[in-house]
Motif scaffolding. Structure first.
Motif, mmCIF file in Angstrom:
data_model
loop_
_atom_site.group_PDB
_atom_site.id
_atom_site.type_symbol
_atom_site.label_atom_id
_atom_site.label_comp_id
_atom_site.label_asym_id
_atom_site.label_seq_id
_atom_site.Cartn_x
_atom_site.Cartn_y
_atom_site.Cartn_z
ATOM 1 N N ASP A 36 -4.395 71.064 25.578
ATOM 2 C CA ASP A 36 -2.936 71.100 25.635
ATOM 3 C C ASP A 36 -2.300 69.903 24.937
ATOM 4 N N ARG A 72 -7.628 72.636 37.721
ATOM 5 C CA ARG A 72 -7.766 71.179 37.690
ATOM 6 C C ARG A 72 -9.056 70.688 38.337
ATOM 7 N N GLY A 103 -6.421 70.172 29.759
ATOM 8 C CA GLY A 103 -5.557 69.059 29.339
ATOM 9 C C GLY A 103 -5.812 68.589 27.914
ATOM 10 N N GLU A 160 -2.843 76.691 38.843
ATOM 11 C CA GLU A 160 -3.547 75.427 38.639
ATOM 12 C C GLU A 160 -4.972 75.654 38.136
ATOM 13 N N HIS A 201 -7.073 66.074 36.953
ATOM 14 C CA HIS A 201 -6.801 66.347 35.538
ATOM 15 C C HIS A 201 -6.897 67.836 35.266
ATOM 16 N N ASP A 202 -5.989 68.334 34.440
ATOM 17 C CA ASP A 202 -6.068 69.732 34.038
ATOM 18 C C ASP A 202 -7.304 69.940 33.183
#
Lengths: 377, 115
Positions: free
Chosen positions: A84, B106, A81, B104, A77-78
């Motif tokens: 965003d 994450r 996230g 990235e 998962h970012d």
């Protein structure tokens, strides 16, 4: 049998009791084949007939020495996230309401608020019907919001406390406040003219835009979000804006774009402010632009003095272009591009050409791949 | 110091995951941080160490995997490695670079324990 790892039922019950919450069912049903072969929780699945060992039978599909494989969780998962997702919602919300939202980023003292006040005054002359609102971000005080309100434009101050940037939930909440306040004013106006529009949704809560919005939302409006003065952190947070606009004053030094590359990489436009001070400071404009384009080859650049008004027309042109009503005024600037401000003619043209070639090349490759994939066999 | 906010984001992801998967604490956490993600790896590690006590991350081994920066060079039409924004193309020295990798940020995976 435990639905997570294929271990014994007892184990699952213990775990459930301990945590007092249900274990997940997702993606783990495949282990039910092991019902007849209870195994130690950290070991492989053993085939009861052949005695074969399967280290990939648990939920994690891999063996991790010393650990129950059931306890390996793939997340991917970012980290940003959650922000965003709300930023995407803001963007959708702004689009539905015809709002052009711009995220103004800079170091403290670059003249963002002065530029905004001058912009609001100038826009009032050129487009009296265009609603302009401001969300102000600072660690403390409502000084900036007060300065904006003094121009007659609605403003909401966000104090971040110790926070070094605005995030998407803050902007969603501030926009709801702003919208509520200005909506009440326009609501009264609308009723005077006998229009009927039941626009009663609660902002700040996820809602669908499928319902009919009142007519007042279709007219374009402008929202400036003045971020916390900081050339580092705000670069990472999407607020749902159309574009980030980085403001750099000539008193700060021409090397800032290379020293703080993430911000200038994230911005679509760089405004060089306080150009009236150029005679008094050592600041090489050409070098500054060159450094900005090293980190962002397509960045647009405008040179402005918010206090004298020099170059302000170029900035207003840029805003008009973004708003979609281009040059319906009588300033005699022709097309407005390429006079005094840098739209990156040579440099960006070359990069645009190269990009076009690259796109054509990739399209050809894609077509070929599709053709191969479609071919029988 | 946005790494503190990012550490908070990591903890939120872990807590959300704990709700779904039902675990008590994290033994090991792997994060992927791109070289061009705008994050200081040391600062992120420090921030994670600071927020961990009293949370599911308390005592967890945290692995930060830095992925290399990559860009498409419009000067020589090739994919090239870059360590940071603003660096020239190592092949042709052009600055016309479009980053394509290393952005990235994450959470990759975690090893968890029920007790």
């Amino acid at each position: 049998m435990c639905v997570v790892c294929g271990c014994s039922q007892t184990r699952r019950n213990e775990a459930s009791a301990q945590l007092n919450k249900p274990l997940t069912q997702a993606g783990t049903q495949t282990t039910s084949a092991a019902v007849d072969a209870p195994v130690p929780e950290t070991g492989p699945r053993i085939d009861p007939r052949s005695g074969d060992l399967d280290y990939g039978a648990g939920a994690a599909r891999v063996s991790v020495p010393g650990l129950s494989q059931a306890r390996a969780i793939k997340l991917e998962h970012d980290i940003l996230g959650a922000n965003d997702r709300i930023a995407a919602h803001n963007r959708e919300h702004f689009a539905a309401h015809g709002v052009l939202a711009l995220n103004l980023v800079s170091s403290p003292g670059s003249g963002k608020t002065t530029l905004l006040c001058a912009t609001i005054e100038a826009l009032r002359q050129r487009h009296p019907a265009l609603p302009v609102a401001v969300i102000e971000g600072d660690q403390q005080t409502a000084f900036d919001a007060e300065r904006i309100r003094a121009t007659g434009a609605p403003a909401i101050q966000i104090n971040t406390g110790k926070g070094c940037h605005l995030d998407a939930p803050m902007v969603a909440a501030a926009f709801a406040q702003l919208h509520k306040h200005s909506h009440e004013q326009r609501h009264a106006h609308v009723h005077e003219h006998g229009h009927d529009h039941g626009h009663q949704h609660a902002h700040g809560v996820r809602h669908s835009h499928a319902h009919a919005h009142g007519h007042e939302h279709t007219a374009p409006s402008l929202l400036f979000i003045e971020n916390v003065g900081n050339l580092v952190c705000p670069a990472l947070w999407d607020l749902g804006e159309r574009a980030k606009v980085a403001i750099l004053s000539v008193t700060e030094g021409e090397d800032k774009p290379l020293k703080y590359p993430d911000m200038f990489a994230a911005a679509r436009l760089m405004i060089l402010n306080k150009i009236d001070l150029l005679p008094h400071v050592q600041f090489d404009v050409a070098r500054c632009i060159e450094l900005a384009r090293r980190v962002n080859p397509s960045i647009e650049v405008l040179q402005v003095s918010a206090t004298t008004g020099a170059g302000l027309d170029d900035w207003l042109h840029w805003l008009e272009h973004e708003l979609g009503h281009d040059h319906d005024h009588d300033h005699g600037h022709g097309h407005g591009h390429g006079h005094g401000h840098e739209r990156g003619a040579g440099h960006s043209h070359a990069s645009e050409q190269a990009l076009r070639e690259r796109v054509a090349q990739l399209e050809a490759e894609l077509a070929q791949l599709r053709h191969t994939a479609a071919a029988p066999g | 110091m946005h790494e503190a906010s990012l550490a908070g984001g990591v903890l939120q992801l872990v807590d959300d995951c704990a709700q779904r998967e039902g675990f008590a604490r994290v033994l090991e956490l792997r994060l992927e941080v791109g070289q061009l993600a705008g994050v200081d790896v040391a600062a992120l590690r420090f921030a994670l160490d600071c927020i961990a006590p009293g949370t599911r991350l308390d005592g967890a081994r945290i692995e930060l995997i830095e992925t290399p920066g990559q860009a498409w060079c419009l000067g020589c039409n090739s994919r090239v490695p870059i360590a940071q924004r603003g660096d020239p193309c190592p092949a042709c020295s052009s600055y016309l670079l479009e980053p394509t990798g290393g952005m990235e940020l994450r959470v990759l995976d975690l090893q968890v324990s029920d007790d």
